[in-house]
Design an enzyme around this catalytic site. Structure first.
Site, PDB file in Angstrom:
ATOM      1  N   ARG A 167       0.826  -1.210   0.000  1.00 10.40           N
ATOM      2  CA  ARG A 167       0.000   0.000   0.000  1.00 10.40           C
ATOM      3  C   ARG A 167       0.857   1.256   0.000  1.00 10.40           C
ATOM      4  O   ARG A 167       0.464   2.292  -0.549  1.00 10.40           O
ATOM      5  CB  ARG A 167      -0.979  -0.002   1.168  1.00 10.40           C
TER       6      ARG A 167
ATOM      7  N   GLU B 253     -19.023   4.390   0.221  1.00 19.54           N
ATOM      8  CA  GLU B 253     -18.258   3.881  -0.913  1.00 19.54           C
ATOM      9  C   GLU B 253     -19.055   3.909  -2.217  1.00 19.54           C
ATOM     10  O   GLU B 253     -18.500   4.153  -3.294  1.00 19.54           O
ATOM     11  CB  GLU B 253     -17.777   2.455  -0.631  1.00 19.54           C
TER      12      GLU B 253
ATOM     13  N   PHE C 150     -14.448  -3.157   0.563  1.00 17.51           N
ATOM     14  CA  PHE C 150     -15.373  -2.046   0.316  1.00 17.51           C
ATOM     15  C   PHE C 150     -15.190  -1.469  -1.086  1.00 17.51           C
ATOM     16  O   PHE C 150     -16.006  -0.661  -1.545  1.00 17.51           O
ATOM     17  CB  PHE C 150     -15.172  -0.958   1.374  1.00 17.51           C
TER      18      PHE C 150
ATOM     19  N   ARG D 275      -1.871  -4.997   3.099  1.00 18.32           N
ATOM     20  CA  ARG D 275      -1.550  -4.287   4.331  1.00 18.32           C
ATOM     21  C   ARG D 275      -0.148  -4.571   4.885  1.00 18.32           C
ATOM     22  O   ARG D 275       0.543  -3.641   5.281  1.00 18.32           O
ATOM     23  CB  ARG D 275      -2.592  -4.639   5.387  1.00 18.32           C
TER      24      ARG D 275
END
Lengths: 281, 317
Positions: free
Chosen positions: B13, B61, B86, B170
């Site tokens: 990320r 979203e 999401f 992540r």
């Protein structure tokens, strides 16, 4: 001064187009289309500033987004009669290989359409995005959008309504077609919408009501008021009270013609109530 | 056997964030939208540098995807940022109609994909997103393997005209692809040459595939490792050429075996060159809480699992 007679004549012709289009393919949505005929005519003939021709980005002109895509017959008729494509193409509505899909789409490259719609509740977000792009481009033209009242049952609208006021989207005029009807019955019976003026105001919008939403002069006056409210830090909601099926007596004041085409006999009755003005496609 | 070294573990990320920062400076049409996860998506620097081009949408979203679609009308190139769950499942219909069917130039950038999201558990660990996105006509689907590649992919997708799903994660993982390397959408990267088994991996499993290849090499098995960063369009030629040589294949991904890279590879091979295949993927299951390493081990998504699958598929030749 707008020529009201000419606008009314065009509206009558648009009603004929709607009836003939849905009759030919025995499908489509005449009720909401007829209810919004005056609005579309006023919008494309008088209210919006548009450039000749069509390009997707629409820089330097007002843009319109139809969120309740099922009323495509009125959209297609008014686009064609405003010069976006040949009126003879209305003959291809809902047929195989047509650019005039059941619900509007960019996919087939029909001039005038900038987003697909049909699955409800998405058009206000798209309109906000286009309004944000106008601001980034220092383009002071406006975004107009149209939404069904029943469509407000979709939650995404309320995300968008909250965002628009929270971010001062004051170049957006979102009109709600308040006809009080949806597929399964009246909005009151299916899922009551409550007091829409108070709801929009509570969310921080300016609200303009047009009580005679099938009267061209009332629409022009109300939309002029709406335009005068742009640029003042708030998004603008127009509550347009219309009669579903307007102009064809047996289709009026009922949800029955939401998504049903007239048969041969019903078509003739409908057309006889709306005699040719500009000429059929 | 060619080997790769970790130049320092970083999260993918952050590669996205670094790419976005660079794009902010080089392309004034790039705009960024975020649904209340600016820090998690590493979008802070873009926001600080270009506040007028950063849009905080809030926890909404569906609205974010619609606004992004609308912004393309006017020539903007929107990058949306939120967790993979999401970014896809929650907003599938908005992506389908307002982005994919409408052919809008929106870049859906999704962090915390897969099981390595870790302790938050299954509500946030989407293992179905590649399948959801690859089924959409016109959608490009990319799953990058390390910091450098994620940064390069972020830069590359801005130049691609059309909707893109960019998937990253992540945890800190080894960074081993070249710094400032080129990223060619749809082009597989062969990492090692081998003759006995082909291993095609995507995302975090690419490093694990290299580790497996090392062990296999020590056992006398020569593995050809291919990094498939683009799941759609898939580099069919690279896969077919490799199995012509090796005769068997292992696919490895941090995703359900249903709908993932493995299924895309099977389709290609079933049509062009039927080949024994083993799948390193989750087995039609949800995840759970745990550390990324614990979860990768429990769900069979590491170098050990790839090594084992390679031996099984070799025996099936």
């Amino acid at each position: 001064m707008p020529n009201i007679k000419a606008l009314n004549d065009l509206t009558t012709q648009v009603r004929r187009d709607i009836l003939r289009m849905v009759h030919k393919v025995n499908s489509g949505h005449p009720g909401g289309s007829l209810g919004c005929a005056e609005f579309f005519v006023a919008l494309y003939q008088e209210i919006m500033e548009t450039k000749d021709g069509f390009d997707m980005n629409g820089i330097g002109e007002d843009l319109f987004f139809l969120s309740n895509g099922h009323i495509s017959p009125v959209y297609y008729s008014v686009l064609a009669r405003s010069g976006y494509f040949d009126i003879d193409e209305l003959n291809t509505f809902r047929l195989i290989d047509s650019r005039l899909q059941g619900h509007p789409t960019t996919h087939e490259g029909l001039p005038g359409i900038r987003i697909a719609s049909g699955s409800l509740g998405q058009g206000m977000s798209v309109s906000i995005g286009a309004a944000e792009a106008k601001k980034l481009n220092n383009d002071d033209h406006l975004i107009f959008s149209l939404h069904g009242d029943g469509e407000l049952q979709e939650g995404q609208n309320w995300e968008a309504i909250m965002y628009a006021s929270g971010n001062n989207i004051d170049n957006l005029i979102s009109t709600i077609d308040v006809n009080g009807q949806q597929i399964d019955g009246s909005t009151d019976n299916v899922l009551p919408l409550g007091d829409l003026r108070r709801k929009f105001e509570a969310f921080g919008w300016s609200v303009v009501e047009i009580e005679e939403g099938n009267n061209i002069e009332a629409i022009l006056k109300g939309m002029a008021t709406a335009k005068s409210l742009t640029g003042k830090g708030k998004p603008i909601c127009v509550l347009l009270q219309t009669v579903m099926g307007n102009g064809v007596d047996f289709m009026m004041h009922t949800h029955a013609w939401h998504g049903k085409a007239p048969n041969d006999e019903q078509l003739e009755i409908g057309l006889s109530q709306n005699p040719v003005t500009l000429g059929d496609y | 056997m060619k080997t790769y070294s970790n130049t320092g573990s970083k999260d993918t990320r952050s590669g996205f964030g670094a790419g976005l920062t660079e794009l902010g400076k080089s392309n004034e049409n790039v705009v960024a939208l975020c649904a209340d996860l600016t820090g998690s998506l590493k979008m802070d620097e873009f926001k600080a540098n270009h506040p007028e081009r950063f849009f905080q949408i809030g926890i909404a979203e569906a609205n974010m995807i619609g606004i992004a679609a609308g912004m393309t009308i006017g020539g903007k190139i929107p990058f949306t940022g939120t967790f993979a769950n999401f970014s896809t499942g929650r907003v599938y219909d908005q992506i389908r109609q307002s982005v994919a069917y409408s052919g809008k130039n929106v870049k859906i950038c999704a962090s915390h994909a897969g099981i390595t999201l870790g302790e938050d558990g299954a509500t946030h660990q989407i293992l179905e997103d590649i399948g959801l996105m690859k089924m959409l006509p016109g959608m490009t689907v990319i799953n990058t393997c390390d910091f450098n590649q994620t940064k390069a992919a972020t830069l590359a997708i801005a130049k691609h005209d059309g909707p893109v799903y960019l998937r990253f994660g992540r945890p800190k993982v080894p960074n081993f692809t070249p710094e400032n390397g080129t990223f060619e959408i749809g082009k597989a990267v062969k990492l090692t040459e081998g003759n006995d088994v082909t291993i095609v991996a995507t995302g975090h499993l690419v490093w694990e595939a290299l580790e497996a290849a090392k062990s296999l090499n020590e056992a006398g098995i020569s593995a050809e490792v291919i990094n498939i960063h683009t799941i759609k369009p898939l580099d069919e030629k690279a896969i077919i050429e490799s199995v012509e040589k090796t005769g068997c294949i292992v696919t490895a991904e941090e995703h359900n075996y249903l709908g993932g890279l493995g299924e895309s590879v099977s389709r290609v091979l079933a049509k062009h060159r039927p080949t024994p295949q083993e799948f390193v993927a989750t087995n039609d299951t949800f995840g759970e809480s745990g550390t990324p390493a614990q979860l990768m081990n429990k769900y069979g998504l590491n170098s050990d699992a790839i090594e084992k699958a390679s031996k099984i598929v070799l025996a099936r030749k």
